[in-house]
Motif scaffolding. Sequence first.
Motif, mmCIF file in Angstrom:
data_model
loop_
_atom_site.group_PDB
_atom_site.id
_atom_site.type_symbol
_atom_site.label_atom_id
_atom_site.label_comp_id
_atom_site.label_asym_id
_atom_site.label_seq_id
_atom_site.Cartn_x
_atom_site.Cartn_y
_atom_site.Cartn_z
ATOM 1 N N LYS A 74 28.122 -21.539 50.861
ATOM 2 C CA LYS A 74 28.767 -20.423 50.164
ATOM 3 C C LYS A 74 28.078 -19.080 50.413
ATOM 4 O O LYS A 74 28.578 -18.044 50.006
ATOM 5 C CB LYS A 74 28.814 -20.710 48.657
ATOM 6 N N ASN A 79 21.333 -14.723 50.225
ATOM 7 C CA ASN A 79 20.746 -14.792 48.892
ATOM 8 C C ASN A 79 20.293 -16.229 48.620
ATOM 9 O O ASN A 79 21.108 -17.112 48.341
ATOM 10 C CB ASN A 79 21.788 -14.348 47.858
ATOM 11 N N ALA A 123 18.792 -17.605 46.241
ATOM 12 C CA ALA A 123 18.972 -18.178 44.907
ATOM 13 C C ALA A 123 20.296 -18.938 44.814
ATOM 14 O O ALA A 123 20.490 -19.766 43.939
ATOM 15 C CB ALA A 123 18.930 -17.081 43.855
ATOM 16 N N LEU A 124 21.220 -18.609 45.733
ATOM 17 C CA LEU A 124 22.527 -19.256 45.674
ATOM 18 C C LEU A 124 22.598 -20.526 46.525
ATOM 19 O O LEU A 124 23.618 -21.209 46.543
ATOM 20 C CB LEU A 124 23.626 -18.283 46.118
ATOM 21 N N ASP A 165 22.307 -24.271 47.441
ATOM 22 C CA ASP A 165 22.472 -25.426 46.559
ATOM 23 C C ASP A 165 21.224 -26.314 46.601
ATOM 24 O O ASP A 165 20.988 -27.025 47.570
ATOM 25 C CB ASP A 165 23.720 -26.208 46.996
ATOM 26 N N ARG A 166 20.434 -26.250 45.522
ATOM 27 C CA ARG A 166 19.146 -26.966 45.519
ATOM 28 C C ARG A 166 19.331 -28.476 45.599
ATOM 29 O O ARG A 166 18.493 -29.184 46.146
ATOM 30 C CB ARG A 166 18.337 -26.665 44.257
ATOM 31 N N LEU A 167 20.391 -28.967 45.010
ATOM 32 C CA LEU A 167 20.614 -30.420 45.021
ATOM 33 C C LEU A 167 20.774 -30.901 46.459
ATOM 34 O O LEU A 167 20.177 -31.897 46.863
ATOM 35 C CB LEU A 167 21.853 -30.766 44.193
ATOM 36 N N LEU A 168 21.568 -30.156 47.246
ATOM 37 C CA LEU A 168 21.784 -30.565 48.632
ATOM 38 C C LEU A 168 20.503 -30.394 49.450
ATOM 39 O O LEU A 168 20.206 -31.202 50.327
ATOM 40 C CB LEU A 168 22.943 -29.776 49.249
ATOM 41 N N ARG A 203 10.774 -19.518 50.153
ATOM 42 C CA ARG A 203 11.400 -18.922 48.981
ATOM 43 C C ARG A 203 11.978 -17.543 49.282
ATOM 44 O O ARG A 203 12.942 -17.121 48.683
ATOM 45 C CB ARG A 203 10.398 -18.851 47.832
#
Lengths: 143, 118, 419
Positions: free
Chosen positions: C250, C266, C268-269, C271-274, C309
């Motif tokens: 995205k 960005n 922060a957007l 997807d941490r799960l993936l 990060r």
Amino acid sequence: MRFMMIVKATKDSEAGAMPSTELIEAMMRYNEELVNAGVLVAGDGLHPSSNAIRISYPEPGGKPKVIDGPFTEAKEMIAGFTMIEVKSREEAIEWALRMPDPHGFGEGQIELRQVFEAMDLTQDPELIAKEAALRERAERLKN
Amino acid sequence: MRYLLMVKAGKHAEAGVMPSRELVDAMSEYNERLAQAGVLLAAEGLQPSASGIRIAYPMPGDHPVVTVGPFLEDKKLVAGYTLIDVGSEEEAVEWALRMPDPSGYGEGEIELRQLKSK
Amino acid sequence: MSASATHRTIDAIWRIESAKLIAGLARMLRDIGLAEDLAQDALVIALERWPDTGIPDNPGAWLMTTAKRRAIDLLRRNKLRDRKYEEVGREIHAYAEDDIVGALDGEIGDDLLRLIFTTCHPVLSQEARVALTLRLLAGLTTDEIARAFLVAESTIAQRIVRAKRTLNTAQVPFEMPVAHELKERLSTVLEVIYLLFNEGYAATSGGSWVRPLLCQEALRLGRMLAEIAPSEPEVHGLVALMEIQSSRFKTRVNAKGEPILLMDQNRALWDRLLIRRGLAALERARSLGRPLGPYALQAAIAACHAQARTAEETDWARIAALYEALARAMPSPIVELNRAVAISMAFGPLFGLQLVEELTSEPMLKDYHLLPSVRGDFLFKLGRFDEARSEFARAASLTRNERERDLLLKRVAECPISE
């Protein structure tokens, strides 16, 4: 240890009202903080319960009962969740306190619940081994 | 689309009663099927609300009120969840129906909620 | 339940059960075309009956039993070889016991694996492999496949019919590849899955809203393969690569549909799960203790980005080393070009430039716009603006992508004119 931060639903969130821009921005900043701290595992908002489905088993061994949403008890519903991986319960609480008030109007509520590790579920070594293998196979979340 | 399959807690789960070996087996078999179909994203169980914490904001802008568990309305609490990635609501329901009765004692309840798209 | 709701439910059941159904039938019949026909017959019967009778408690078992009865009828009528007949006859008893799940367990994974090795068989064209895999393993209709590839439904239907015929003519057995073929055959399967993924990932705009479907399907097939072929490091490598790339799905285009470079996204957007799933899959590939293959190495590079990060925190030295390993595992001037970029980021543009100079004689990159574009960037950073300007201009003349051309012309204009 893992904690799930559950954001409780309100009448507004159930009605599908969008949060204010300020709140969205504050939430994004908060998520960014979680990411930068390396504690965020997953975080998602949920659609209102109007398109939710409930499956219940009122009789053990009987057929399941399927009910379509919406459900009425807004206060007990969930609007979203954030899963974090932290070192202690206190750290989890600290993070939860840093989350912006998720709704305003005096309705905001976050519930914090610790996630079970395989060890908590059973003391049977064979099951623990099986669970460990399955976690590795099926979830692949730990790194 | 992502669906959250929430397992609701019954009195037994809240009291910390361990699930039977049959149920644990059936549940791991179910998770294996989800994984093999390529739809499983995550699955976790939550500890009873006795170890839970609530943070409420009764006054906008004011300090939050922190309460520790256990919480009383046990029927509506969440005991665990499974996150799946599927093509339709029907598919999510079909998968949820394949989950074993998660609690027994007539207390088993699974709630399906679609995730807001990312 | 209304008739249309029942139909939608049946669609969902089909999606969950069809691959297992077809794979199980194919093992018995040794013919995937026939297996699919019989599975479809069972589906048609379900569509006729279930709206009246309601959906059975175990719809997968119902479909399998129904398809097997049809198989027996058919084999009786056709008086096919006795061996086939006996095998089906024997197995139907197991289903009569009403414990289909138990009876089939353990074999399903192998059947699915045989099925994907067959749909990705080297006798088939790449297009045929893709269509057949989507149809038989992902349970997509020809119409869905056609829409995803923006071609006519009849084209896909034709392709599938021809593919099945080719498999029949070539007498491709419904078997696992023998040991010495395994590596090559597996790489064909992975290639099909990654091709699907890229087909979906590359589409960023204009009438392409269905394309993410291809990414989804590729990811799902990859995750499935990781479960049924867990001892193959490259399977986990590919899954890791797709999970991590999907985590940026995205953020890689802006609201106008213009691509956003990795460094400018960005984070922060993401997807941490993936990302976590990707890192875990990569760890699984590593834990098998064999040298990492091209997919795992590409995943490791993607992981470096995912773990930084901020863009500034990117571990470019590690990325450069991974590109070097990748160049050894999969020699390619494009990999070299990427390595040059990583080296420039890690150690300065002069080192990158040295590598790029060596690539200018590479015939494969003769008309590749990214070579002058990268070279121009290094020269610009070194303050050699005249040379940089002509490189950017050359890159702009080579690219076929309008947005990219605009970007490159902007860079031409940014080069200060020397006194």
